[in-house]
Design a protein around this motif. Sequence first.
Motif, PDB file in Angstrom:
ATOM      1  N   GLY A 160       0.821  -1.205   0.000  1.00  0.00           N
ATOM      2  CA  GLY A 160       0.000   0.000   0.000  1.00  0.00           C
ATOM      3  C   GLY A 160       0.857   1.257   0.000  1.00  0.00           C
ATOM      4  N   PRO A 161       0.227   2.390  -0.228  1.00  0.00           N
ATOM      5  CA  PRO A 161       0.979   3.654  -0.280  1.00  0.00           C
ATOM      6  C   PRO A 161       1.630   4.019   1.050  1.00  0.00           C
ATOM      7  CG  PRO A 161      -1.391   4.047  -0.402  1.00  0.00           C
ATOM      8  CD  PRO A 161      -1.189   2.569  -0.459  1.00  0.00           C
ATOM      9  N   GLU A 162       1.178   3.396   2.135  1.00  0.00           N
ATOM     10  CA  GLU A 162       1.755   3.716   3.442  1.00  0.00           C
ATOM     11  C   GLU A 162       3.209   3.274   3.570  1.00  0.00           C
ATOM     12  OE1 GLU A 162      -0.023  -0.312   3.629  1.00  0.00           O
ATOM     13  OE2 GLU A 162      -0.849   1.604   3.002  1.00  0.00           O
ATOM     14  N   ILE A 163       3.667   2.392   2.667  1.00  0.00           N
ATOM     15  CA  ILE A 163       5.066   1.954   2.761  1.00  0.00           C
ATOM     16  C   ILE A 163       6.027   3.106   2.504  1.00  0.00           C
ATOM     17  CG2 ILE A 163       4.537  -0.415   2.108  1.00  0.00           C
ATOM     18  CD1 ILE A 163       5.973   0.262  -0.593  1.00  0.00           C
ATOM     19  N   PHE A 164       5.559   4.136   1.835  1.00  0.00           N
ATOM     20  CA  PHE A 164       6.417   5.277   1.526  1.00  0.00           C
ATOM     21  C   PHE A 164       6.461   6.289   2.674  1.00  0.00           C
ATOM     22  CE2 PHE A 164       4.821   3.842  -2.653  1.00  0.00           C
ATOM     23  CZ  PHE A 164       6.021   3.463  -3.197  1.00  0.00           C
ATOM     24  N   GLU A 165       5.515   6.198   3.604  1.00  0.00           N
ATOM     25  CA  GLU A 165       5.395   7.212   4.652  1.00  0.00           C
ATOM     26  C   GLU A 165       6.626   7.310   5.546  1.00  0.00           C
ATOM     27  OE1 GLU A 165       1.724   6.413   6.679  1.00  0.00           O
ATOM     28  OE2 GLU A 165       0.525   6.970   4.921  1.00  0.00           O
ATOM     29  N   SER A 166       7.180   6.180   5.944  1.00  0.00           N
ATOM     30  CA  SER A 166       8.336   6.247   6.841  1.00  0.00           C
ATOM     31  C   SER A 166       9.536   6.873   6.139  1.00  0.00           C
ATOM     32  CB  SER A 166       8.695   4.866   7.383  1.00  0.00           C
ATOM     33  OG  SER A 166       9.075   4.006   6.333  1.00  0.00           O
ATOM     34  N   ALA A 167       9.737   6.555   4.871  1.00  0.00           N
ATOM     35  CA  ALA A 167      10.844   7.157   4.120  1.00  0.00           C
ATOM     36  C   ALA A 167      10.603   8.652   3.926  1.00  0.00           C
ATOM     37  CB  ALA A 167      11.018   6.463   2.778  1.00  0.00           C
ATOM     38  N   GLU A 168       9.361   9.031   3.666  1.00  0.00           N
ATOM     39  CA  GLU A 168       9.044  10.455   3.504  1.00  0.00           C
ATOM     40  C   GLU A 168       9.262  11.213   4.807  1.00  0.00           C
ATOM     41  OE1 GLU A 168       5.053  10.034   2.078  1.00  0.00           O
ATOM     42  OE2 GLU A 168       5.684   9.867  -0.018  1.00  0.00           O
ATOM     43  N   ARG A 169       8.868  10.602   5.943  1.00  0.00           N
ATOM     44  CA  ARG A 169       9.100  11.233   7.252  1.00  0.00           C
ATOM     45  C   ARG A 169      10.592  11.357   7.532  1.00  0.00           C
ATOM     46  NH1 ARG A 169       4.789   7.966   8.860  1.00  0.00           N
ATOM     47  NH2 ARG A 169       6.227   6.461   9.767  1.00  0.00           N
ATOM     48  N   ALA A 170      11.367  10.347   7.165  1.00  0.00           N
ATOM     49  CA  ALA A 170      12.817  10.381   7.396  1.00  0.00           C
ATOM     50  C   ALA A 170      13.461  11.487   6.565  1.00  0.00           C
ATOM     51  CB  ALA A 170      13.434   9.028   7.067  1.00  0.00           C
ATOM     52  N   ILE A 171      13.010  11.645   5.327  1.00  0.00           N
ATOM     53  CA  ILE A 171      13.539  12.718   4.480  1.00  0.00           C
ATOM     54  C   ILE A 171      13.168  14.076   5.064  1.00  0.00           C
ATOM     55  CG2 ILE A 171      13.281  13.835   2.214  1.00  0.00           C
ATOM     56  CD1 ILE A 171      13.196  10.970   1.015  1.00  0.00           C
ATOM     57  N   ALA A 172      11.924  14.211   5.525  1.00  0.00           N
ATOM     58  CA  ALA A 172      11.497  15.477   6.142  1.00  0.00           C
ATOM     59  C   ALA A 172      12.333  15.782   7.388  1.00  0.00           C
ATOM     60  CB  ALA A 172      10.012  15.412   6.484  1.00  0.00           C
ATOM     61  N   ALA A 173      12.635  14.760   8.176  1.00  0.00           N
ATOM     62  CA  ALA A 173      13.474  14.956   9.364  1.00  0.00           C
ATOM     63  C   ALA A 173      14.877  15.400   8.971  1.00  0.00           C
ATOM     64  CB  ALA A 173      13.525  13.672  10.189  1.00  0.00           C
ATOM     65  N   ALA A 174      15.402  14.837   7.906  1.00  0.00           N
ATOM     66  CA  ALA A 174      16.731  15.235   7.425  1.00  0.00           C
ATOM     67  C   ALA A 174      16.715  16.692   6.954  1.00  0.00           C
ATOM     68  CB  ALA A 174      17.189  14.313   6.300  1.00  0.00           C
ATOM     69  N   GLU A 175      15.650  17.071   6.282  1.00  0.00           N
ATOM     70  CA  GLU A 175      15.521  18.466   5.841  1.00  0.00           C
ATOM     71  C   GLU A 175      15.464  19.397   7.045  1.00  0.00           C
ATOM     72  OE1 GLU A 175      13.126  17.518   1.690  1.00  0.00           O
ATOM     73  OE2 GLU A 175      11.995  18.097   3.479  1.00  0.00           O
ATOM     74  N   GLN A 176      14.707  18.987   8.080  1.00  0.00           N
ATOM     75  CA  GLN A 176      14.618  19.786   9.312  1.00  0.00           C
ATOM     76  C   GLN A 176      15.967  19.892  10.009  1.00  0.00           C
ATOM     77  OE1 GLN A 176      12.112  21.424  11.015  1.00  0.00           O
ATOM     78  NE2 GLN A 176      10.854  21.247   9.175  1.00  0.00           N
ATOM     79  N   ALA A 177      16.778  18.871   9.875  1.00  0.00           N
ATOM     80  CA  ALA A 177      18.095  18.857  10.519  1.00  0.00           C
ATOM     81  C   ALA A 177      19.118  19.695   9.753  1.00  0.00           C
ATOM     82  CB  ALA A 177      18.592  17.422  10.657  1.00  0.00           C
ATOM     83  N   GLY A 178      18.710  20.248   8.607  1.00  0.00           N
ATOM     84  CA  GLY A 178      19.617  21.089   7.836  1.00  0.00           C
ATOM     85  C   GLY A 178      20.416  20.351   6.787  1.00  0.00           C
ATOM     86  N   ALA A 179      19.952  19.190   6.385  1.00  0.00           N
ATOM     87  CA  ALA A 179      20.706  18.372   5.430  1.00  0.00           C
ATOM     88  C   ALA A 179      20.817  19.017   4.052  1.00  0.00           C
ATOM     89  CB  ALA A 179      20.076  16.992   5.304  1.00  0.00           C
TER      90      ALA A 179
END
Length: 121
Positions: free
Chosen positions: A22-41
């Motif tokens: 299902g599309p939810e498999i992408f959610e954890s990767a999307e959250r991880a990318i968002a966290a990296a962006e928040q961290a200044g990556a």
Amino acid sequence: MARFIVLLSFALLVGCAAQPPGPEIFESAERAIAAAEQAGAEELSPVELRFARERLQLARTAVENRKYDAALFAIEQSEINSELAIEQSRTARERRRLNELRRSNEELQQELTGIYGEDFE
């Protein structure tokens, strides 16, 4: 009879094929990318962040092509690259802070040496 066995085997293989995730498999990767962006990556760890985004896109393409195992592997790689980007960003920020403190200490040392002379330690 042989034809029946072949058809039955084929039907079993099709029935056992991996179900599309299902599309939810992408959610954890999307959250991880968002966290990296928040961290200044974007600034501090752009290569790892780019790899994470590329792997997420690769996972989406793999799902479209019904390569579900490859999609799951790419999602895992995306998450790992995101975590690496976060940690490298934290390290870069700490390194900057350390360098600023080092410069501040050197300036203070020079100021104190100017006031008290070369014998100041």
